[in-house]
Write a protein that holds these residues in place. Structure first.
Motif, PDB file in Angstrom:
ATOM      1  N   ASN A 184       0.833  -1.198   0.000  1.00 55.33           N
ATOM      2  CA  ASN A 184       0.000   0.000   0.000  1.00 55.33           C
ATOM      3  C   ASN A 184       0.873   1.255   0.000  1.00 55.33           C
ATOM      4  OD1 ASN A 184      -2.721   1.004   0.082  1.00 55.33           O
ATOM      5  ND2 ASN A 184      -2.199   1.802   2.100  1.00 55.33           N
ATOM      6  N   ASN A 185       1.923   1.258   0.820  1.00 55.76           N
ATOM      7  CA  ASN A 185       2.815   2.419   0.869  1.00 55.76           C
ATOM      8  C   ASN A 185       3.541   2.609  -0.465  1.00 55.76           C
ATOM      9  OD1 ASN A 185       2.271   3.296   3.431  1.00 55.76           O
ATOM     10  ND2 ASN A 185       3.749   1.927   4.377  1.00 55.76           N
ATOM     11  N   ALA A 186       3.973   1.512  -1.062  1.00 60.82           N
ATOM     12  CA  ALA A 186       4.658   1.623  -2.354  1.00 60.82           C
ATOM     13  C   ALA A 186       3.711   2.213  -3.402  1.00 60.82           C
ATOM     14  CB  ALA A 186       5.158   0.251  -2.797  1.00 60.82           C
ATOM     15  N   PHE A 229      -3.875  -8.953  -0.799  1.00 61.57           N
ATOM     16  CA  PHE A 229      -3.467  -8.242  -2.013  1.00 61.57           C
ATOM     17  C   PHE A 229      -4.678  -7.587  -2.693  1.00 61.57           C
ATOM     18  CE2 PHE A 229      -2.917  -8.764  -6.705  1.00 61.57           C
ATOM     19  CZ  PHE A 229      -1.961  -7.783  -6.892  1.00 61.57           C
ATOM     20  N   LEU A 230      -5.769  -8.356  -2.810  1.00 64.11           N
ATOM     21  CA  LEU A 230      -6.958  -7.811  -3.467  1.00 64.11           C
ATOM     22  C   LEU A 230      -7.530  -6.643  -2.671  1.00 64.11           C
ATOM     23  CD1 LEU A 230      -8.721 -11.062  -4.751  1.00 64.11           C
ATOM     24  CD2 LEU A 230      -7.463  -9.371  -6.079  1.00 64.11           C
ATOM     25  N   GLU A 231      -7.398  -6.737  -1.359  1.00 59.80           N
ATOM     26  CA  GLU A 231      -7.878  -5.643  -0.522  1.00 59.80           C
ATOM     27  C   GLU A 231      -7.086  -4.360  -0.808  1.00 59.80           C
ATOM     28  OE1 GLU A 231      -7.013  -5.011   3.458  1.00 59.80           O
ATOM     29  OE2 GLU A 231      -8.424  -3.369   3.067  1.00 59.80           O
ATOM     30  N   VAL A 232      -5.769  -4.499  -0.993  1.00 60.01           N
ATOM     31  CA  VAL A 232      -4.931  -3.332  -1.313  1.00 60.01           C
ATOM     32  C   VAL A 232      -5.310  -2.775  -2.694  1.00 60.01           C
ATOM     33  CG1 VAL A 232      -2.560  -2.541  -1.740  1.00 60.01           C
ATOM     34  CG2 VAL A 232      -3.026  -4.117   0.130  1.00 60.01           C
ATOM     35  N   LEU A 233      -5.569  -3.664  -3.642  1.00 59.84           N
ATOM     36  CA  LEU A 233      -5.980  -3.199  -4.978  1.00 59.84           C
ATOM     37  C   LEU A 233      -7.274  -2.386  -4.873  1.00 59.84           C
ATOM     38  CD1 LEU A 233      -5.419  -6.148  -7.501  1.00 59.84           C
ATOM     39  CD2 LEU A 233      -3.823  -4.415  -6.721  1.00 59.84           C
ATOM     40  N   GLY A 234      -8.215  -2.908  -4.100  1.00 57.21           N
ATOM     41  CA  GLY A 234      -9.500  -2.227  -3.933  1.00 57.21           C
ATOM     42  C   GLY A 234      -9.303  -0.849  -3.307  1.00 57.21           C
TER      43      GLY A 234
END
Ligand SMILES: O=c1ccn([C@@H]2O[C@H](COP(=O)(O)OP(=O)(O)O[C@H]3O[C@H](CO)[C@H](O)[C@H](O)[C@H]3O)[C@@H](O)[C@H]2O)c(=O)[nH]1
Length: 486
Positions: A184-186, A229-234
């Motif tokens: 998320n930070n990246a 990962f999908l949560e970060v994409l969302g």
């Protein structure tokens, strides 16, 4: 709790953290201070450095084109005291040269996130994206790959006749794709420069045999991490996703159907209309790896259902083999026991190191006694994945927002035929031995490629001959031992 340290912290010490730029390639260091991430180190391989565009002239200055930055080493005796405070001070000092070398934020166009971007399939996908002018953010924690792959991709790009252009760049983000905080930070950082419009998710543990020995690793790496990962994409509003699933979701067919080319609707994606019990009964003989991929597909479907603008393409990869025709890019696994010990690597050992290649039993009645697989050149696989990703944007594309395709040639090749093709191409004869069957192996795996041909217009351009040629060239086997690019 311990503060999150530099993101490359978990890397094995054998990795040279400051790789040298190759001919015409400059590896650029970007150091950025992010609140919860510590000093995030990135290597940016900019072919654009060759460009005469003034805004990039700074990348070639001696101050940024160096391989290491001055660091303040902490003596061990000091470490014991006020560890966190000292680290904080040191980080501030260390970040000064980094901050000086970071360009001011400006928009550089759109970018595609590729997880597992330095792996076998991933590196070929990155190459294909770069050829088509995309910027790539390759997330790869190097657990089964090496940093040198960035350079190999650049060399393969040049060798393929693609001139270095400003629009082509690959950024390696050395983090675990399932580390939600770091990813998320990246993404927050890179949003200053790029509009990250899509994600191609390839990172996974991929050995059928290992999944039988250690199923929890597969559920952890391929399922739980994928959820995060999908949560970060969302959260970052990335709407287009491509997911690499596997032929393994089909399991084993009944013996009277053994040579049937499996089509997508034989095992649909799990959803309200299809329970896991039903899926498992449809795909007989599923391994934990197979289950992890079925669940991955179901999560992608759910991700798409949750937002009306999300689209996804799920690819079921049949056996990816071969190497980029340039000879510069090949499979370089770190884990040679499980996730890198595929059939081609085993035959290579027999051709190069004089090992005995064990042919496992399979194939069913009418076969030659060895298993049958649908081998697809990794370059064709990469082209298919990128076509799927581009089609995801297209309003004219097929209506469903989550689509599934076999990436398959539709033709079965036995392991004995594969060995013969490699022997013919290299001029070397391999020692072989016929053995019993291997646990978890399906006897025959052939995919029906009609749907992908019809809807995306993809079909393989290279067969077993080209697969064997490119493999022998990349590894310098037999007649190819003097070739460039090896
Ligand atoms: O020393 C060896 C190694 C392999 N094989 C045979 O070669 C075939 C291919 O084996 P791989 O290990 O290369 O690949 P798998 O078909 O087992 O698995 C591959 O296909 C799967 C889908 O079916 C998954 O996608 C997985 O990640 C991918 O590696 C199998 O029939 C196997 O029996 C041999 O005969 N001898």
């Amino acid at each position: 709790m311990e503060e999150v340290g530099p993101v490359h912290q978990g890397l094995p010490s054998t990795i040279d953290p400051w790789p040298q730029g190759g001919d015409g390639v400059i590896l650029l260091y970007l150091g950025v201070r992010l609140p919860s991430l510590g000093v995030l180190r990135q290597y940016t391989c900019l072919d654009a450095c060759k460009s005469s565009k003034p805004e990039f002239a700074w990348t070639a200055t001696p101050s940024t084109n160096r391989t290491s930055f001055p660091r303040l080493d902490i003596p061990p005796w000091l470490l014991g005291y006020h560890k966190r405070v000292i680290r904080h001070v040191v980080n501030v000092f260390n970040s000064i040269p980094s901050l000086l070398s970071v360009p001011s934020a400006r928009f550089l166009g759109s970018a595609v996130l590729v997880t597992g971007g330095l792996g076998y399939v991933g590196s070929h996908v990155c190459l294909e994206l770069l050829k088509r002018g995309y910027t790539v953010l390759a997330v790869d924690d190097l657990t089964n790959s090496f940093i040198d792959v960035v350079r190999s991709i650049s060399l393969a790009l040049e060798a393929s006749g693609f001139e270095a252009r400003l629009s082509r760049r690959i950024v390696h983000i050395p983090i675990d794709y399932g580390d939600a905080v770091s990813l998320n930070n990246a993404l927050i950082f890179y949003y200053q420069y790029f509009d990250v419009t899509a994600a191609i998710h390839l990172a996974a543990s991929k050995s059928v045999a290992e999944s039988l020995k250690n199923p929890w690793k597969y559920y952890e790496n391929n399922v739980f991490k994928m959820g995060k990962f999908l949560e970060v994409l969302g959260r970052n509003r990335i709407m287009n996703v491509v997911f690499s699933s596997s032929a393994t979701v089909y399991g084993a067919l009944p013996s009277d159907m053994a040579f049937t080319a499996v089509s997508e609707d034989m095992v649909p994606i799990l959803g309200p209309g299809l329970s896991i019990e039903r899926a498992v009964s449809m795909a007989d003989g599923l391994t934990p790896y197979g289950v992890s991929k079925i669940l991955g597909e179901a999560m992608i479907q759910k991700f798409v259902e949750e937002h009306p603008r999300r689209r996804a393409v799920v690819f079921r990869l049949f056996n990816p083999v071969g190497c980029d025709p340039s000879g510069f890019l090949k499979e370089t696994p770190r884990d040679t026991t499980w996730c890198g010990g595929g059939v081609m690597q085993m035959v290579k050992k027999a051709l190069v190191d004089d090992d005995v290649f064990e042919i496992y039993k399979g194939g069913g009645e009418g076969g030659d006694g060895s298993c049958i697989r649908d081998f697809v050149h990794v370059g064709d696989i990469a082209r298919g994945i990128v076509m799927g990703f581009q089609n995801g944007y297209s309003p004219e594309g097929p209506g469903e927002r989550c689509r599934v395709y076999n990436l398959a040639s539709g033709e079965g090749v036995s392991i004995k035929q594969l060995v013969e093709a490699l022997e013919k191409e290299s001029g070397v004869v391999a020692k072989v031995e016929e053995c019993g069957s291997r646990e978890g192996d399906v006897a025959v795996s052939i995919g029906d490629g009609a749907k992908i041909r019809r809807e995306l217009g993809w079909m393989p351009e290279m067969g077993v001959k080209e697969i064997s040629r490119d493999f022998c060239k990349a590894y310098g086997i037999g007649w190819y031992s003097g070739e460039t690019g090896v």
